[in-house]
Motif scaffolding. Structure first.
Motif, PDB file in Angstrom:
ATOM      1  N   ILE A 120      -1.388  -4.959 -12.889  1.00 56.49           N
ATOM      2  CA  ILE A 120      -1.940  -3.875 -12.076  1.00 56.49           C
ATOM      3  C   ILE A 120      -3.378  -3.584 -12.485  1.00 56.49           C
ATOM      4  O   ILE A 120      -4.266  -3.433 -11.655  1.00 56.49           O
ATOM      5  N   TYR A 121      -3.606  -3.527 -13.798  1.00 55.69           N
ATOM      6  CA  TYR A 121      -4.957  -3.260 -14.299  1.00 55.69           C
ATOM      7  C   TYR A 121      -5.939  -4.322 -13.800  1.00 55.69           C
ATOM      8  O   TYR A 121      -7.018  -4.010 -13.300  1.00 55.69           O
ATOM      9  N   ARG A 122      -5.559  -5.591 -13.915  1.00 57.34           N
ATOM     10  CA  ARG A 122      -6.466  -6.663 -13.488  1.00 57.34           C
ATOM     11  C   ARG A 122      -6.674  -6.648 -11.974  1.00 57.34           C
ATOM     12  O   ARG A 122      -7.751  -7.020 -11.497  1.00 57.34           O
ATOM     13  N   ALA A 123      -5.650  -6.206 -11.225  1.00 61.15           N
ATOM     14  CA  ALA A 123      -5.795  -6.113  -9.771  1.00 61.15           C
ATOM     15  C   ALA A 123      -6.796  -5.009  -9.403  1.00 61.15           C
ATOM     16  O   ALA A 123      -7.665  -5.201  -8.553  1.00 61.15           O
ATOM     17  N   ILE A 124      -6.692  -3.851 -10.074  1.00 59.05           N
ATOM     18  CA  ILE A 124      -7.627  -2.752  -9.802  1.00 59.05           C
ATOM     19  C   ILE A 124      -9.053  -3.208 -10.116  1.00 59.05           C
ATOM     20  O   ILE A 124      -9.988  -3.006  -9.345  1.00 59.05           O
ATOM     21  N   GLU A 125      -9.205  -3.875 -11.261  1.00 58.88           N
ATOM     22  CA  GLU A 125     -10.513  -4.351 -11.693  1.00 58.88           C
ATOM     23  C   GLU A 125     -11.103  -5.342 -10.690  1.00 58.88           C
ATOM     24  O   GLU A 125     -12.283  -5.272 -10.334  1.00 58.88           O
ATOM     25  N   SER A 126     -10.240  -6.228 -10.218  1.00 59.26           N
ATOM     26  CA  SER A 126     -10.692  -7.240  -9.277  1.00 59.26           C
ATOM     27  C   SER A 126     -11.097  -6.623  -7.923  1.00 59.26           C
ATOM     28  O   SER A 126     -12.127  -6.981  -7.344  1.00 59.26           O
TER      29      SER A 126
ATOM     30  N   ALA B  82      -7.854   1.149  -4.712  1.00 56.75           N
ATOM     31  CA  ALA B  82      -6.770   0.929  -5.681  1.00 56.75           C
ATOM     32  C   ALA B  82      -5.568   1.834  -5.463  1.00 56.75           C
ATOM     33  O   ALA B  82      -4.771   2.033  -6.375  1.00 56.75           O
ATOM     34  N   ARG B  83      -5.414   2.363  -4.264  1.00 51.11           N
ATOM     35  CA  ARG B  83      -4.313   3.317  -4.005  1.00 51.11           C
ATOM     36  C   ARG B  83      -2.935   2.730  -4.304  1.00 51.11           C
ATOM     37  O   ARG B  83      -2.112   3.366  -4.942  1.00 51.11           O
ATOM     38  N   ALA B  84      -2.701   1.499  -3.842  1.00 49.26           N
ATOM     39  CA  ALA B  84      -1.381   0.885  -4.053  1.00 49.26           C
ATOM     40  C   ALA B  84      -1.122   0.686  -5.544  1.00 49.26           C
ATOM     41  O   ALA B  84      -0.019   0.948  -6.038  1.00 49.26           O
ATOM     42  N   GLU B  85      -2.144   0.256  -6.274  1.00 49.45           N
ATOM     43  CA  GLU B  85      -1.993   0.042  -7.713  1.00 49.45           C
ATOM     44  C   GLU B  85      -1.772   1.362  -8.447  1.00 49.45           C
ATOM     45  O   GLU B  85      -1.030   1.414  -9.423  1.00 49.45           O
TER      46      GLU B  85
ATOM     47  N   GLN C   5       1.721   4.676 -11.590  1.00 49.87           N
ATOM     48  CA  GLN C   5       2.291   6.017 -11.766  1.00 49.87           C
ATOM     49  C   GLN C   5       3.799   5.946 -12.048  1.00 49.87           C
ATOM     50  O   GLN C   5       4.331   6.709 -12.837  1.00 49.87           O
ATOM     51  N   LYS C   6       4.450   4.976 -11.401  1.00 53.13           N
ATOM     52  CA  LYS C   6       5.896   4.814 -11.593  1.00 53.13           C
ATOM     53  C   LYS C   6       6.226   4.333 -13.000  1.00 53.13           C
ATOM     54  O   LYS C   6       7.338   4.508 -13.484  1.00 53.13           O
ATOM     55  N   LEU C   7       5.263   3.664 -13.650  1.00 50.49           N
ATOM     56  CA  LEU C   7       5.505   3.120 -14.990  1.00 50.49           C
ATOM     57  C   LEU C   7       5.087   4.090 -16.087  1.00 50.49           C
ATOM     58  O   LEU C   7       5.308   3.822 -17.267  1.00 50.49           O
TER      59      LEU C   7
END
Lengths: 121, 121
Positions: free
Chosen positions: A89-95, B101-104, B109-111
Motif C-alpha cells: 500500500i505504501y509503495r502504491a501511494i508513493e507511486s 490515494a483514497r483507495a489506499e 485504515q483497516k490494518l
C-alpha cells in the motif's frame, strides 16, 4: 537523478508514523529473512531496527513481522500478510504521488540549484 | 482525523531535502513577517529556524527568504517569489498525492489499530 525524488510519510490513526525508513526495513526483512540481516543491509543498528519493528507491530491490527520458526530459517523473521500489505500500500501511494506530480517536479527543478561538481552531460 | 494523513518529502538535485517542517516554517514566515515570530508560532527554536532558512536558501537558484527592509516591518523577513513558489508547488504535490490515494487510505485504515481512549463517535 533527473528530478526531485519524492517520499511519503503516513500519520496513522494510532498516532504512529510510517515513512521510508520503516518501509525499507520491512522490505529488507522480507528479502533477508531476519531483523539483524535487514538492519545490516540498510545500515541501521540492530537495536534501532528492533525498536522500529516493535513500533510498527504496535500500530497495526496485528504484527507486521513475526518470528520464523523451524526449517532452514529457524530463528529468523518474516513479514505477516499484514506486513506485506503495508509495504504494498505504501509503495502504491508513493507511486501514485510520483506520477501525479510530473508538472510540479519540472517546476521545482527550475528553482533548484544543481549539485556542485556534477558532471555536465 | 478520519484517515491516515499524508506528508511528502522531496529530495532535490542539490542534495537538500524539503519536507513538512521547512514548508511549515516558510508559511509561518509568510504569515508572521519574521523568522523569530515564525519559529515561536510553530514551536521551533530560533536557532533551528535560522539554520533551516539558510539550508533552504542554499538549495535554490535564489533565496526563498530575505530581510524585509524599511516600512512597518523593518527588520523582519519575507518570502521571495521563489519562496512562495516552493510553498505552492509543495502543497500542490501533497494535494495531488492525497487525492490520488483514497483507495489506499481506506485499505491502510483497516490494518491500523485505533488510538486508545478515542471517543466513539
Amino acid at each position: 537523478m533527473s528530478h526531485p525524488r519524492l517520499s511519503i510519510r503516513l500519520d496513522l490513526a494510532s498516532g504512529e508514523r510510517i515513512g521510508p525508513g520503516k518501509i525499507a526495513l520491512l522490505e529488507a526483512i522480507r528479502s533477508t529473512g531476519s531483523i539483524s540481516a535487514a538492519a545490516r543491509q540498510i545500515g541501521m543498528s540492530y537495536r534501532r531496527a528492533w525498536l522500529l519493528v516493535e513500533e510498527i507491530n504496535g500500530s497495526l491490527q496485528g504484527p507486521a513481522v513475526t518470528a520464523a520458526t523451524g526449517g532452514r530459517r529457524g530463528g529468523g523473521a518474516v513479514l505477516t500478510p499484514i506486513g506485506k500489505q503495508i509495504v504494498e500500500i505504501y509503495r502504491a501511494i508513493e507511486s501514485h504521488a510520483d506520477s501525479s506530480a510530473r508538472a510540479e517536479f519540472r517546476a521545482i527543478q527550475k528553482l533548484t540549484r544543481k549539485r556542485k561538481m556534477r558532471p555536465t552531460s
